[in-house]
Design a protein around this motif. Structure first.
Motif, PDB file in Angstrom:
ATOM      1  N   ASP A   1       0.820  -1.214   0.000  1.00 51.48           N
ATOM      2  CA  ASP A   1       0.000   0.000   0.000  1.00 51.48           C
ATOM      3  C   ASP A   1       0.854   1.265   0.000  1.00 51.48           C
ATOM      4  OD1 ASP A   1      -2.851   1.150   0.383  1.00 51.48           O
ATOM      5  OD2 ASP A   1      -1.638   2.213   1.872  1.00 51.48           O
ATOM      6  N   SER A   2       1.964   1.244   0.757  1.00 50.20           N
ATOM      7  CA  SER A   2       2.773   2.462   0.794  1.00 50.20           C
ATOM      8  C   SER A   2       4.044   2.308  -0.052  1.00 50.20           C
ATOM      9  CB  SER A   2       3.110   2.843   2.233  1.00 50.20           C
ATOM     10  OG  SER A   2       3.531   1.719   2.966  1.00 50.20           O
ATOM     11  N   ASP A   3       4.096   1.264  -0.851  1.00 49.30           N
ATOM     12  CA  ASP A   3       5.197   1.055  -1.783  1.00 49.30           C
ATOM     13  C   ASP A   3       6.558   1.164  -1.099  1.00 49.30           C
ATOM     14  OD1 ASP A   3       6.507   0.573  -4.146  1.00 49.30           O
ATOM     15  OD2 ASP A   3       6.345   2.626  -4.889  1.00 49.30           O
ATOM     16  N   CYS A   4       6.717   0.406  -0.010  1.00 53.33           N
ATOM     17  CA  CYS A   4       8.027   0.365   0.660  1.00 53.33           C
ATOM     18  C   CYS A   4       8.955  -0.491  -0.189  1.00 53.33           C
ATOM     19  CB  CYS A   4       7.909  -0.274   2.043  1.00 53.33           C
ATOM     20  SG  CYS A   4       6.881   0.668   3.180  1.00 53.33           S
ATOM     21  N   ARG A   5      10.194  -0.058  -0.350  1.00 52.63           N
ATOM     22  CA  ARG A   5      11.171  -0.839  -1.125  1.00 52.63           C
ATOM     23  C   ARG A   5      12.226  -1.461  -0.222  1.00 52.63           C
ATOM     24  NH1 ARG A   5      10.651   1.291  -6.612  1.00 52.63           N
ATOM     25  NH2 ARG A   5       8.456   1.839  -6.656  1.00 52.63           N
ATOM     26  N   VAL A   6      12.203  -1.008   1.041  1.00 51.76           N
ATOM     27  CA  VAL A   6      13.202  -1.481   2.000  1.00 51.76           C
ATOM     28  C   VAL A   6      12.472  -1.916   3.269  1.00 51.76           C
ATOM     29  CG1 VAL A   6      15.111  -0.706   3.480  1.00 51.76           C
ATOM     30  CG2 VAL A   6      15.019   0.015   1.087  1.00 51.76           C
ATOM     31  N   VAL A   7      12.939  -3.037   3.846  1.00 52.64           N
ATOM     32  CA  VAL A   7      12.346  -3.529   5.099  1.00 52.64           C
ATOM     33  C   VAL A   7      13.464  -3.679   6.129  1.00 52.64           C
ATOM     34  CG1 VAL A   7      11.064  -5.429   6.193  1.00 52.64           C
ATOM     35  CG2 VAL A   7      10.549  -4.797   3.828  1.00 52.64           C
ATOM     36  N   ILE A   8      13.179  -3.265   7.344  1.00 54.30           N
ATOM     37  CA  ILE A   8      14.117  -3.531   8.444  1.00 54.30           C
ATOM     38  C   ILE A   8      13.423  -4.514   9.383  1.00 54.30           C
ATOM     39  CG2 ILE A   8      15.512  -2.530  10.294  1.00 54.30           C
ATOM     40  CD1 ILE A   8      15.272   0.191   8.881  1.00 54.30           C
ATOM     41  N   THR A   9      14.081  -5.643   9.627  1.00 53.07           N
ATOM     42  CA  THR A   9      13.473  -6.653  10.492  1.00 53.07           C
ATOM     43  C   THR A   9      14.550  -7.295  11.372  1.00 53.07           C
ATOM     44  OG1 THR A   9      11.964  -8.567  10.499  1.00 53.07           O
ATOM     45  CG2 THR A   9      13.647  -8.546   8.782  1.00 53.07           C
ATOM     46  N   ALA A  10      14.177  -8.325  12.097  1.00 51.45           N
ATOM     47  CA  ALA A  10      15.139  -9.078  12.911  1.00 51.45           C
ATOM     48  C   ALA A  10      14.971 -10.544  12.557  1.00 51.45           C
ATOM     49  CB  ALA A  10      14.873  -8.854  14.393  1.00 51.45           C
TER      50      ALA A  10
ATOM     51  N   PHE B   1      17.100  -5.398   5.722  1.00 48.76           N
ATOM     52  CA  PHE B   1      18.115  -5.358   6.773  1.00 48.76           C
ATOM     53  C   PHE B   1      17.673  -6.286   7.893  1.00 48.76           C
ATOM     54  CE2 PHE B   1      18.566  -1.350   4.570  1.00 48.76           C
ATOM     55  CZ  PHE B   1      19.950  -1.201   4.474  1.00 48.76           C
ATOM     56  N   VAL B   2      18.551  -7.202   8.270  1.00 48.43           N
ATOM     57  CA  VAL B   2      18.189  -8.173   9.301  1.00 48.43           C
ATOM     58  C   VAL B   2      19.068  -7.960  10.534  1.00 48.43           C
ATOM     59  CG1 VAL B   2      17.901 -10.621   9.854  1.00 48.43           C
ATOM     60  CG2 VAL B   2      17.615  -9.829   7.482  1.00 48.43           C
TER      61      VAL B   2
ATOM     62  N   ILE C   1      20.469  -8.254   4.071  1.00 46.91           N
ATOM     63  CA  ILE C   1      21.704  -7.653   4.576  1.00 46.91           C
ATOM     64  C   ILE C   1      21.828  -7.974   6.053  1.00 46.91           C
ATOM     65  CG2 ILE C   1      22.880  -5.443   4.976  1.00 46.91           C
ATOM     66  CD1 ILE C   1      20.592  -4.581   2.698  1.00 46.91           C
ATOM     67  N   ASP C   2      22.961  -8.559   6.421  1.00 51.56           N
ATOM     68  CA  ASP C   2      23.219  -8.847   7.830  1.00 51.56           C
ATOM     69  C   ASP C   2      23.589  -7.525   8.487  1.00 51.56           C
ATOM     70  OD1 ASP C   2      24.379  -9.402  10.274  1.00 51.56           O
ATOM     71  OD2 ASP C   2      25.269 -11.293   9.592  1.00 51.56           O
ATOM     72  N   TYR C   3      22.644  -6.943   9.189  1.00 50.14           N
ATOM     73  CA  TYR C   3      22.888  -5.593   9.706  1.00 50.14           C
ATOM     74  C   TYR C   3      24.023  -5.567  10.725  1.00 50.14           C
ATOM     75  CZ  TYR C   3      22.580  -1.032  11.677  1.00 50.14           C
ATOM     76  OH  TYR C   3      22.934   0.215  12.106  1.00 50.14           O
ATOM     77  N   ASN C   4      24.155  -6.616  11.541  1.00 48.72           N
ATOM     78  CA  ASN C   4      25.223  -6.631  12.547  1.00 48.72           C
ATOM     79  C   ASN C   4      26.599  -6.549  11.896  1.00 48.72           C
ATOM     80  OD1 ASN C   4      22.763  -7.826  13.471  1.00 48.72           O
ATOM     81  ND2 ASN C   4      23.795  -8.349  15.389  1.00 48.72           N
ATOM     82  N   GLU C   5      26.719  -7.155  10.715  1.00 49.16           N
ATOM     83  CA  GLU C   5      27.991  -7.094   9.977  1.00 49.16           C
ATOM     84  C   GLU C   5      28.166  -5.734   9.314  1.00 49.16           C
ATOM     85  OE1 GLU C   5      30.645  -9.110   9.742  1.00 49.16           O
ATOM     86  OE2 GLU C   5      29.614 -10.125  11.405  1.00 49.16           O
ATOM     87  N   LEU C   6      27.128  -5.292   8.608  1.00 54.45           N
ATOM     88  CA  LEU C   6      27.208  -4.021   7.878  1.00 54.45           C
ATOM     89  C   LEU C   6      27.522  -2.861   8.824  1.00 54.45           C
ATOM     90  CD1 LEU C   6      26.782  -2.578   5.118  1.00 54.45           C
ATOM     91  CD2 LEU C   6      24.426  -2.150   5.844  1.00 54.45           C
ATOM     92  N   LYS C   7      26.923  -2.930   9.999  1.00 60.00           N
ATOM     93  CA  LYS C   7      27.078  -1.859  10.982  1.00 60.00           C
ATOM     94  C   LYS C   7      28.549  -1.561  11.289  1.00 60.00           C
ATOM     95  CE  LYS C   7      26.130  -1.692  15.735  1.00 60.00           C
ATOM     96  NZ  LYS C   7      25.335  -2.131  16.893  1.00 60.00           N
TER      97      LYS C   7
END
Ligand code: WTA
Length: 644
Positions: free
Chosen positions: A176-185, A215-216, A232-238
């Motif tokens: 509905d809001s056309d999100c292209r990026v998701v941040i999750t765990a 982003f996970v 994307i492994d956020y812990n690594e990217l960070k």
């Protein structure tokens, strides 16, 4: 109502409260008589602006055009973090209490800054820029706040989806809001139970081809599937990200977030909030209604996936430089003393929760409370649904030891922040009443025909004028915004709630007057639940109503008609429950499902819900006139087979 007990204002703190009775009346008068002057003063006091606004208020309810502080430039993330660094870099911004009692983290304002900047830089590295929508589907860990503030920092619009929602519900919100990026765990955990957030995201994204980055955050080290080009492994990217990220200059009216909520029609609405007015409203209400003073430890038990989490876990408290507690767990795990143990462990001064939690804990008995000290508590709050007198008294006497005032705060996803509530130093309390309007808020009660009622009255609750935190639109559908809130009674904002006003001008919210349910403080449309039930191949038609429930406030009662000759049995019942869990989430499971050969309908085919509600409430003696029904005999069958 009129014979209710009144609790006079009494000293509840060593501080002088910010607002006393005389000051409330004076400030309230000014706020409605000279709104521009009043809000201008408040906006200077509560927010740091990069550039001043051109107009304070530009509102037309006839066209649903609502603008505050247009031309003013600010950044919400700057106001919640950067400006506090000069005095508070080492102060705790977020206390995190995990699902298990031995898990905690303390995040200072400096650390919050660094974490938010890293996440903002990570978003930028995947091309996210001002105006882009980012979906956040997270457990209650500090990273959910980092993600929201990272979006705000770079001007992206976040859309947080409650972690208890199903993949299907997540999918429809992403689209509905056309999100292209998701941040999750990878996963969350609540009350010892794992919530498979990444697996749910994977399922949802099978139908969202435009999402290019997920982003996970690795929180539980759960076993998960991996899509190398997307995940994307956020812990690594960070580790590679800079801890500085310049803030985007935003107009006061630039969107801050979208949050989906239920209405009386099927599809949830993307409630759109903007930057300047929203931040002012939540910061101001947080300070005055909770009588927040520097150094207080403040805890709101909501989930970040609801408006209460947005406004009163993150934006309001952080704008005021507060210490805000983020709790991952549930009130009853590992024991029903958990809330109060957390209060003692972190010396919480201000505690804000929902009536459903209070009622559930009340049912367990006083010992679980009395075995804890709770000495640090100074103020208690309630939100989300009407609080019954019995629960109020218990909260006041047993939890607060008759020492702490209770602020019963009435508001909505749409209102951005609290509109009707006591101010603890200024308002004598009446259990069950949200009492009086906050500054600038002008409620009215209308009768069926839209006439404003004076004095003691009972009817529909509306607002006569705007306040800075009001929603600005339904994302992507401004006409729906107008139709939903401004078309019933021209010139008013229609809340969807009924209310009584007593002889002292106190408001008593009676609940929704539309087809919206409030189950344990979770808001959902009857149509949403019906649409899910109707997906079952054997279901011909369904009708869902609410009924009073001791703990949840409202329970869900479903009437279901099956296609020719099908007999209702436990297997079908389970399938119906599974469908609802899949389509919406476990929070929407009906408490009762009754097989119905037919539903009470008018001759034009409209279901008479009034009758179904009476049956669900087991008030069959007051069903009233059924003569306008196409076939009045169907009612008797429903009555005879009612579940109670
Ligand atoms: C109900 C939650 C009585 C009301 C902040 C409203 C309340 C709906 C109260 C909004 C209260 C919320 N007393 N009823 N103190 N607070 N409500 O959007 O029916 O999840 O319209 O926002 O909750 O629910 P929402």
């Amino acid at each position: 109502m009129s014979d209710s007990k009144t609790y006079p204002i009494k000293q509840f703190s060593t501080h002088t409260p910010h607002i006393d009775e005389e000051k409330y009346l004076r400030m309230y008068q000014q706020s409605v008589q000279e709104p521009e002057k009043f809000w201008s003063r408040m906006a200077h006091e509560f927010i740091d602006w990069f550039e001043p606004w051109k107009t304070v208020k530009n509102v037309d309810y006839k066209t649903a055009s609502i603008k505050w502080f247009e031309g003013g430039k600010l950044n919400v993330s700057y106001n919640c973090i950067d400006r506090h660094l000069k005095d508070k870099a080492d102060h705790t911004a977020i206390i995190w209490e995990g699902d298990e009692p031995d898990q905690q983290r303390y995040i200072s304002y400096q650390e919050l800054h660094d974490e938010v900047c890293k996440m903002a830089n990570a978003l930028k590295s995947r091309g996210v820029k001002k105006g882009d929508r980012v979906c956040i589907y997270m457990p209650m860990i500090p990273e959910v706040g980092f993600a929201m503030l990272a979006c705000a920092r770079i001007g992206a619009i976040h859309s947080v989806v409650f972690g208890g929602f199903s993949p299907e519900a997540l999918k429809s919100r992403i689209l509905d809001s056309d999100c292209r990026v998701v941040i999750t765990a990878d996963a969350g955990v609540r009350g010892g139970k794992t919530v498979p957030l990444k697996a749910n995201t994977d399922k949802a994204l099978q139908h969202c081809p435009d999402v290019h980055s997920v982003f996970v955050v690795k929180h539980r080290l759960a076993d998960i599937d991996w899509h190398a080009e997307r995940d994307i492994d956020y812990n690594e990217l960070k580790k590679e990200m800079e801890s500085e990220c310049p803030v985007e200059t935003m107009d006061a009216e630039d969107p801050l977030f979208i949050l989906y909520t239920s209405g009386s029609t099927g599809k949830p609405k993307g409630v759109l909030h903007t930057s300047g007015g929203y931040l002012l409203h939540v910061a101001m209400t947080h300070k005055y209604i909770f009588d927040y003073h520097d150094g207080d430890i403040y805890w709101c038990t909501a989930d970040a996936g609801w408006i209460t989490g947005h406004s009163y876990i993150f934006y309001g408290p952080l704008a005021n430089g507060a210490t805000t507690l983020v709790f991952e767990g549930v009130p009853s795990y590992p024991t029903p003393s958990r809330f109060w143990q957390v209060v003692d462990k972190h010396k919480v001064n201000i505690f804000y929760t929902a009536p459903t939690a209070i009622r559930a804990l009340m049912a367990v008995g006083d010992d679980a409370v009395k075995s804890t000290s709770r000495k640090s508590l100074r103020l208690l709050g309630s939100v989300g649904e009407p609080i019954n007198v019995e629960a109020w008294e218990w909260y006041y006497k047993v939890v607060g030891d008759e020492r702490c005032p209770i602020v019963d705060t009435w508001w909505q996803t749409e209102t951005g922040g609290i509109l009707i509530s006591p101010l603890p130093g200024a308002t004598p309390l009446k259990p069950g009443s949200a009492t009086r309007p906050f500054f600038g808020v002008q409620p009215a009660i209308l009768d069926q025909d839209g006439n404003e009622l004076d004095g003691k009255a009972s009817g529909y609750l509306v607002m006569k004028d705007s306040w800075p935190g009001q929603m600005r639109s339904v994302y992507g559908d401004h006409d729906r915004f107008f139709q939903t809130y401004f078309s019933q009674y021209s010139g008013y904002y229609f809340t969807g709630d009924g209310a009584n006003r007593d002889e002292d001008g106190y408001y008593w919210i009676t609940g929704r007057v539309d087809d919206v349910l409030n189950v344990s403080g979770h808001r959902m449309g009857t149509a949403e639940v019906e649409n899910a039930l109707d997906l079952h191949p054997l279901v011909a038609e369904s009708a869902v109503v609410g009924y009073p429930h001791d703990i949840k406030g409202q329970g869900i009662y479903a009437f279901v008609i099956f296609k020719n000759g099908v007999e209702f049995n436990d297997e079908i019942k389970q399938q119906l429950i599974d469908i609802i869990t899949e389509e919406i989430g476990p929070i929407a499971k009906p408490d009762k499902i009754q097989w119905a050969p037919d539903l009470p309908k008018t001759r034009s085919g409209k279901i008479m819900r009034r009758i179904l509600r009476k049956i669900a409430e087991n008030q069959v003696d007051s069903i009233g006139d059924t003569s306008t029904l196409a076939d009045p005999s169907v009612v008797q069958h429903l009555i005879d087979n009612r579940l109670h």
